[in-house]
Write an enzyme that holds these catalytic residues in place. Structure first.
Site, PDB file in Angstrom:
ATOM      1  N   ASP A  12      -5.275   4.472  -0.466  1.00 17.65           N
ATOM      2  CA  ASP A  12      -4.295   3.451  -0.824  1.00 17.65           C
ATOM      3  C   ASP A  12      -2.890   3.840  -0.340  1.00 17.65           C
ATOM      4  O   ASP A  12      -2.507   5.010  -0.394  1.00 17.65           O
ATOM      5  CB  ASP A  12      -4.286   3.280  -2.345  1.00 17.65           C
ATOM      6  CG  ASP A  12      -3.548   2.027  -2.778  1.00 17.65           C
ATOM      7  OD1 ASP A  12      -3.310   1.144  -1.938  1.00 17.65           O
ATOM      8  OD2 ASP A  12      -3.201   1.941  -3.971  1.00 17.65           O
ATOM      9  N   TRP A  17       3.527   2.361   3.080  1.00 12.05           N
ATOM     10  CA  TRP A  17       4.114   3.375   3.954  1.00 12.05           C
ATOM     11  C   TRP A  17       4.676   2.725   5.224  1.00 12.05           C
ATOM     12  O   TRP A  17       5.769   3.068   5.685  1.00 12.05           O
ATOM     13  CB  TRP A  17       3.075   4.422   4.321  1.00 12.05           C
ATOM     14  CG  TRP A  17       3.624   5.558   5.142  1.00 12.05           C
ATOM     15  CD1 TRP A  17       4.095   6.757   4.685  1.00 12.05           C
ATOM     16  CD2 TRP A  17       3.764   5.601   6.571  1.00 12.05           C
ATOM     17  NE1 TRP A  17       4.521   7.544   5.731  1.00 12.05           N
ATOM     18  CE2 TRP A  17       4.331   6.855   6.913  1.00 12.05           C
ATOM     19  CE3 TRP A  17       3.461   4.697   7.595  1.00 12.05           C
ATOM     20  CZ2 TRP A  17       4.601   7.228   8.228  1.00 12.05           C
ATOM     21  CZ3 TRP A  17       3.742   5.069   8.902  1.00 12.05           C
ATOM     22  CH2 TRP A  17       4.296   6.319   9.220  1.00 12.05           C
ATOM     23  N   HIS A  29      -1.295   1.187   8.662  1.00  8.40           N
ATOM     24  CA  HIS A  29      -2.740   1.314   8.872  1.00  8.40           C
ATOM     25  C   HIS A  29      -3.038   2.245  10.051  1.00  8.40           C
ATOM     26  O   HIS A  29      -3.966   3.051  10.001  1.00  8.40           O
ATOM     27  CB  HIS A  29      -3.356  -0.064   9.126  1.00  8.40           C
ATOM     28  CG  HIS A  29      -3.263  -0.990   7.959  1.00  8.40           C
ATOM     29  ND1 HIS A  29      -3.697  -0.637   6.694  1.00  8.40           N
ATOM     30  CD2 HIS A  29      -2.762  -2.253   7.845  1.00  8.40           C
ATOM     31  CE1 HIS A  29      -3.482  -1.638   5.845  1.00  8.40           C
ATOM     32  NE2 HIS A  29      -2.910  -2.626   6.529  1.00  8.40           N
ATOM     33  N   GLU A  59     -12.468  -7.808  -1.715  1.00  5.94           N
ATOM     34  CA  GLU A  59     -11.236  -8.492  -2.121  1.00  5.94           C
ATOM     35  C   GLU A  59     -10.167  -8.498  -1.014  1.00  5.94           C
ATOM     36  O   GLU A  59      -9.232  -9.298  -1.059  1.00  5.94           O
ATOM     37  CB  GLU A  59     -10.651  -7.841  -3.379  1.00  5.94           C
ATOM     38  CG  GLU A  59     -11.465  -8.077  -4.652  1.00  5.94           C
ATOM     39  CD  GLU A  59     -12.712  -7.212  -4.735  1.00  5.94           C
ATOM     40  OE1 GLU A  59     -13.682  -7.639  -5.395  1.00  5.94           O
ATOM     41  OE2 GLU A  59     -12.745  -6.129  -4.129  1.00  5.94           O
ATOM     42  N   ASN A  60     -10.325  -7.606  -0.041  1.00  2.00           N
ATOM     43  CA  ASN A  60      -9.325  -7.508   1.024  1.00  2.00           C
ATOM     44  C   ASN A  60      -9.303  -8.721   1.952  1.00  2.00           C
ATOM     45  O   ASN A  60      -8.360  -8.893   2.742  1.00  2.00           O
ATOM     46  CB  ASN A  60      -9.532  -6.240   1.861  1.00  2.00           C
ATOM     47  CG  ASN A  60      -9.108  -4.974   1.144  1.00  2.00           C
ATOM     48  OD1 ASN A  60      -9.606  -3.885   1.432  1.00  2.00           O
ATOM     49  ND2 ASN A  60      -8.172  -5.088   0.204  1.00  2.00           N
ATOM     50  N   TRP A  61     -10.325  -9.585   1.850  1.00  3.60           N
ATOM     51  CA  TRP A  61     -10.323 -10.814   2.652  1.00  3.60           C
ATOM     52  C   TRP A  61      -9.177 -11.741   2.244  1.00  3.60           C
ATOM     53  O   TRP A  61      -8.851 -12.691   2.973  1.00  3.60           O
ATOM     54  CB  TRP A  61     -11.655 -11.545   2.507  1.00  3.60           C
ATOM     55  CG  TRP A  61     -12.813 -10.835   3.120  1.00  3.60           C
ATOM     56  CD1 TRP A  61     -13.804 -10.158   2.475  1.00  3.60           C
ATOM     57  CD2 TRP A  61     -13.112 -10.720   4.522  1.00  3.60           C
ATOM     58  NE1 TRP A  61     -14.705  -9.631   3.373  1.00  3.60           N
ATOM     59  CE2 TRP A  61     -14.306  -9.964   4.636  1.00  3.60           C
ATOM     60  CE3 TRP A  61     -12.494 -11.196   5.685  1.00  3.60           C
ATOM     61  CZ2 TRP A  61     -14.883  -9.664   5.871  1.00  3.60           C
ATOM     62  CZ3 TRP A  61     -13.071 -10.887   6.915  1.00  3.60           C
ATOM     63  CH2 TRP A  61     -14.242 -10.136   7.003  1.00  3.60           C
ATOM     64  N   ARG A 178      -6.412   2.974 -10.724  1.00  9.21           N
ATOM     65  CA  ARG A 178      -7.541   2.081 -11.020  1.00  9.21           C
ATOM     66  C   ARG A 178      -8.629   2.308  -9.967  1.00  9.21           C
ATOM     67  O   ARG A 178      -8.373   2.901  -8.924  1.00  9.21           O
ATOM     68  CB  ARG A 178      -7.099   0.621 -11.046  1.00  9.21           C
ATOM     69  CG  ARG A 178      -6.444   0.113  -9.779  1.00  9.21           C
ATOM     70  CD  ARG A 178      -6.181  -1.396  -9.857  1.00  9.21           C
ATOM     71  NE  ARG A 178      -5.438  -1.856  -8.706  1.00  9.21           N
ATOM     72  CZ  ARG A 178      -4.115  -2.013  -8.663  1.00  9.21           C
ATOM     73  NH1 ARG A 178      -3.391  -1.751  -9.741  1.00  9.21           N
ATOM     74  NH2 ARG A 178      -3.523  -2.427  -7.564  1.00  9.21           N
ATOM     75  N   SER A 180     -10.584  -0.247  -8.583  1.00  7.56           N
ATOM     76  CA  SER A 180     -10.597  -1.346  -7.600  1.00  7.56           C
ATOM     77  C   SER A 180     -11.997  -1.686  -7.089  1.00  7.56           C
ATOM     78  O   SER A 180     -12.220  -1.832  -5.879  1.00  7.56           O
ATOM     79  CB  SER A 180      -9.670  -1.018  -6.431  1.00  7.56           C
ATOM     80  OG  SER A 180      -8.332  -0.919  -6.867  1.00  7.56           O
ATOM     81  N   GLU A 191     -15.271  13.467 -11.266  1.00  5.03           N
ATOM     82  CA  GLU A 191     -13.920  13.846 -11.661  1.00  5.03           C
ATOM     83  C   GLU A 191     -12.949  13.017 -10.827  1.00  5.03           C
ATOM     84  O   GLU A 191     -13.146  12.871  -9.614  1.00  5.03           O
ATOM     85  CB  GLU A 191     -13.685  15.342 -11.428  1.00  5.03           C
ATOM     86  CG  GLU A 191     -14.684  16.255 -12.121  1.00  5.03           C
ATOM     87  CD  GLU A 191     -14.661  16.127 -13.637  1.00  5.03           C
ATOM     88  OE1 GLU A 191     -13.612  15.751 -14.193  1.00  5.03           O
ATOM     89  OE2 GLU A 191     -15.696  16.416 -14.273  1.00  5.03           O
TER      90      GLU A 191
END
Length: 224
Positions: A12, A17, A29, A59-61, A178, A180, A191
């Site tokens: 993430d 950035w 990216h 969900e990235n669509w 989270r 995701s 962990e």
């Protein structure tokens, strides 16, 4: 010292950035790919056998079309450039998720898996068009249709990760806490470490620090 066989990473912070440093999410990216290469190399050095990277979620669509197209073009370029090197270095590539991309990318992904299928130094699992909830639902539907009794083993054997051990360790960068929709079934006893660093900033020292902390944890798995 806890054994470490499988690391999963939610990479993430690329877009943030890029906006911060280059005024462009796409630049983030591109920079993130450098971190991917470094972490793969370092995982091999640390003798980690499985590395699962959350590349593109279901969900990235929802992201802008131009950004999605850039991400897939970047992935195509990366595979074309690196797959020969992966094979030479005995790196196995596996895609988890649904291959519902362009015919060109689908073919490239399948060819990459085929070329590297017999390699065993490390297995890189690319979670592409991946969503854990849909994966679990799909697994239940498979079992129902085949009239197979539903239990932990049968569900695990019906997931995309059926031949992959569950992650020992999950790392999420980007200062977000989270999961995701990532490996919800498989992470039940992993962990979990959250890093404040954005993915392009994450380096081998950060990785080593987390591995060191992981190895010191007392893992009870429900016992005392």
């Amino acid at each position: 010292m806890n054994p470490l066989s499988h690391v999963a990473i939610i990479m993430d912070g690329n877009g943030r950035w890029g906006l911060k440093n280059k005024n462009s999410r796409n630049a983030g990216h591109k920079a993130g790919l450098i971190t991917v290469e470094n972490i793969i190399k370092h995982s091999i050095q640390r003798k980690i056998k499985f590395l699962t990277l959350y590349v593109f979620s279901t969900e990235n669509w929802k992201r802008p079309k131009s950004e999605i197209e850039y991400l897939f073009a970047l992935l195509e370029h990366f595979l074309k450039k690196k797959i020969g090197e992966f094979d030479k270095n005995k790196i196995k590539l596996v895609v988890i998720g649904k291959k519902k991309f362009s015919n060109k990318l689908n073919k490239l992904l399948s060819e990459s898996e085929k070329i590297t299928k017999n390699n065993s130094k490390i297995q890189i699992n690319l979670a592409l068009n991946y969503g854990s909830r849909s994966e679990i639902i799909e697994a239940f539907n498979k079992l129902y249709k085949k009239k197979i009794k539903i239990n932990e083993r049968s569900v695990s054997n019906s997931l995309y990760t059926k031949n992959i051990p569950d992650p020992d360790l999950l790392i999420r960068t980007g200062n977000t806490k989270r999961l995701s929709n990532f490996l919800l079934w498989q992470l039940s006893y992993s962990e979990i470490f959250f890093s404040k660093k954005l993915w392009p900033e994450f380096n081998e020292k950060d990785y080593d620090n987390i591995i060191y902390e992981f190895r010191r944890i007392k893992r009870n798995f429900g016992k005392i």
